[in-house]
Design an enzyme around this catalytic site. Structure first.
Site, PDB file in Angstrom:
ATOM      1  N   ASN A  40      -2.085  13.194  -5.109  1.00 63.91           N
ATOM      2  CA  ASN A  40      -2.972  13.650  -5.694  1.00 63.91           C
ATOM      3  C   ASN A  40      -3.479  15.183  -5.269  1.00 63.91           C
ATOM      4  O   ASN A  40      -3.967  15.949  -6.411  1.00 63.91           O
ATOM      5  CB  ASN A  40      -4.132  12.957  -5.726  1.00 63.91           C
ATOM      6  CG  ASN A  40      -3.978  11.346  -6.731  1.00 63.91           C
ATOM      7  OD1 ASN A  40      -3.220  11.274  -7.593  1.00 63.91           O
ATOM      8  ND2 ASN A  40      -4.738  10.354  -6.056  1.00 63.91           N
ATOM      9  N   ASP A  80      -0.710   9.452 -11.185  1.00 61.80           N
ATOM     10  CA  ASP A  80      -0.567   8.434 -12.228  1.00 61.80           C
ATOM     11  C   ASP A  80       0.849   8.010 -12.464  1.00 61.80           C
ATOM     12  O   ASP A  80       1.299   6.818 -12.551  1.00 61.80           O
ATOM     13  CB  ASP A  80      -1.357   8.842 -13.441  1.00 61.80           C
ATOM     14  CG  ASP A  80      -2.736   9.005 -13.442  1.00 61.80           C
ATOM     15  OD1 ASP A  80      -3.182   8.284 -12.400  1.00 61.80           O
ATOM     16  OD2 ASP A  80      -3.364   9.450 -14.478  1.00 61.80           O
ATOM     17  N   GLU A 128      -4.292   2.677  -4.869  1.00 67.56           N
ATOM     18  CA  GLU A 128      -2.684   2.624  -4.800  1.00 67.56           C
ATOM     19  C   GLU A 128      -2.226   1.268  -4.208  1.00 67.56           C
ATOM     20  O   GLU A 128      -1.193   1.313  -3.547  1.00 67.56           O
ATOM     21  CB  GLU A 128      -2.316   3.838  -3.765  1.00 67.56           C
ATOM     22  CG  GLU A 128      -2.961   3.653  -2.452  1.00 67.56           C
ATOM     23  CD  GLU A 128      -4.335   4.272  -2.132  1.00 67.56           C
ATOM     24  OE1 GLU A 128      -4.787   4.479  -1.165  1.00 67.56           O
ATOM     25  OE2 GLU A 128      -5.179   4.289  -3.251  1.00 67.56           O
ATOM     26  N   ASP A 131       1.000  -1.087  -0.216  1.00 69.95           N
ATOM     27  CA  ASP A 131       0.161   0.051   0.054  1.00 69.95           C
ATOM     28  C   ASP A 131       0.834   1.285   0.027  1.00 69.95           C
ATOM     29  O   ASP A 131       1.903   1.298   1.023  1.00 69.95           O
ATOM     30  CB  ASP A 131      -0.949  -0.115   1.363  1.00 69.95           C
ATOM     31  CG  ASP A 131      -1.926   1.120   1.253  1.00 69.95           C
ATOM     32  OD1 ASP A 131      -1.676   2.343   1.448  1.00 69.95           O
ATOM     33  OD2 ASP A 131      -3.029   0.614   0.767  1.00 69.95           O
TER      34      ASP A 131
END
Length: 319
Positions: free
Chosen positions: A205, A214, A240, A197
Site C-alpha cells: 500500500n 486491493d 491481509e 498472512d
C-alpha cells in the site's frame, strides 16, 4: 342469433360478446394475434387449440397448451363437438353452435347502431375490465415478489461475503468453524485450519497505493481458492489475513496443501502483480489442538506468528 352457419361464441352470463363463423377448414384459438379467434388471458397459450371441419362435423383439438383445453369441464385432447358444447380455455368459455343458433343467449354482436350499448353489454364490459385489472394486479404482485426475492438473496449474499474479494467474510467464518468442528467431533473425522498472512503487505500500500493493494488481495484470493476443494471454506479474516477450513483433512495433508499454495504464490506473484508477494501460513488440526473449536483457531494463529517470526514465506504446523 343467426342460424345456418356453424360458429364459436364467447358467452358470459347468457350474453354473446363475440362470434366467429367456422368457415375455414381449421380455426386456431389462442393468445397470439395470428390466431383466428384471439383470447387475451394469462392462462391462454399463444396457440391454445383448434377447431377442425370434418366431413361429418367439427372436432376441437388441444395444441399442447400449458393449461389444457376443456369441453363441458372435462379436459380433452380431441373431442367431437356437439351443438351447445362449452369449450373452456383459461378464464374464457366458447359455445359451439352447429348452425341452429343459441336461442338462450342475447347476441350483442348484432347491435345495429355502433355506440348504442345495452345495459347488459356495458355490465359485461365492466366485468371484462375487472378481470383485466385482476390479471394486471397478479402480474404486478408476481413481479414484486420476484424482485423482493432477488433483493433478499442479494442482501444475504452481501451479508456473508467479503465485498472486495467475493469470498466469505469474518462473520460467516465465525459461524462456520464451530459448526464444522461440531460435525467433525460427532463423526469422528479430522478438521484442519489454515491461517494465512500476506508478508509485508503494508509496504504494498505504501509503495504502490491502495488500489494496487486491493488488486493484490483479489489475486491472492483466486490463488487460494484454486487450491481448495468445493466444500472447503475460504474466508477473509480481516485486512491481509485469510483462513481456510478443511473438513475431513488431517494436519499432514493440510500442511502439504499449504506448502503447495505458498510455493504457487511465490512463483506466480511477480508475473501477476509485478512484484514478489509471499505468505506465511499456520496449520492446525482437530483432534490434537485442544478440546474446543476456539483451541483450533488459537493454534493456527500461534503457528502463523511462528512462521512470521522465523523469517516469513513459510508454513508452520502447530505442535
Amino acid at each position: 342469433m343467426k342460424t345456418g352457419t356453424a360458429s364459436l361464441a364467447l358467452v358470459e352470463d347468457n350474453v354473446i360478446l363475440r362470434n366467429v363463423d367456422l368457415k375455414s377448414e381449421t380455426t386456431i384459438i389462442g393468445r397470439s394475434d395470428e390466431c383466428d379467434f384471439v383470447l387475451s388471458g394469462r392462462e391462454v397459450s399463444r396457440r391454445h387449440c383448434q377447431v377442425v371441419r370434418k366431413a361429418n362435423g367439427f372436432v376441437v383439438e388441444d395444441l399442447a397448451s400449458a393449461n389444457g383445453t376443456f369441453v363441458n369441464r372435462q379436459k380433452i385432447q380431441r373431442h367431437v363437438l356437439r351443438h351447445g358444447d362449452q369449450i373452456g380455455i383459461g378464464d374464457f368459455t366458447l359455445t359451439f353452435n352447429d348452425g341452429r343458433g343459441l336461442t338462450a343467449a342475447v347476441d350483442e354482436t348484432e347491435v345495429d347502431t355502433p355506440g348504442e350499448e345495452t345495459q347488459s353489454l356495458r355490465a359485461n364490459f365492466e366485468k371484462v375490465k375487472e378481470k383485466v385489472r385482476e390479471q394486471e394486479l397478479v402480474t404486478a404482485l408476481d413481479e414484486y415478489q420476484a424482485k423482493t426475492e432477488g433483493y433478499r438473496k442479494k442482501h444475504k449474499r452481501q451479508s456473508i461475503h467479503d465485498r472486495l474479494t467475493g469470498i466469505y467474510n469474518r462473520g460467516y467464518f465465525d459461524q462456520a468453524l464451530p459448526r464444522l468442528w461440531g460435525e467433525a467431533q460427532e463423526r469422528g473425522e479430522p478438521l484442519s485450519l489454515l491461517f494465512i498472512d500476506l508478508d509485508h503487505f503494508k509496504r504494498v500500500n505504501d509503495l504502490y497505493g491502495h488500489e494496487k493493494g486491493d488488486e493484490t488481495l483479489k489475486i491472492i484470493t483466486k490463488l487460494i481458492s484454486k487450491a481448495c476443494r468445493k466444500d472447503d471454506v475460504v474466508a477473509r479474516y480481516g485486512g491481509e489475513e485469510f483462513v481456510v477450513i478443511f473438513p475431513r483433512m488431517k494436519q499432514d495433508q493440510a500442511a502439504v496443501v499449504a506448502e503447495s499454495l505458498r510455493a504457487v504464490i511465490e512463483k506466480k506473484s511477480p508475473g501477476l502483480l509485478g512484484f514478489l508477494q509471499t505468505v506465511s501460513i499456520g496449520v492446525a488440526s482437530y483432534p490434537g489442538c485442544g478440546p474446543g473449536w476456539d483451541d483450533l483457531l488459537k493454534a493456527a494463529d500461534r503457528a502463523v506468528y511462528q512462521a512470521k517470526a522465523a523469517g516469513r514465506n513459510r508454513v508452520v504446523k502447530s505442535a
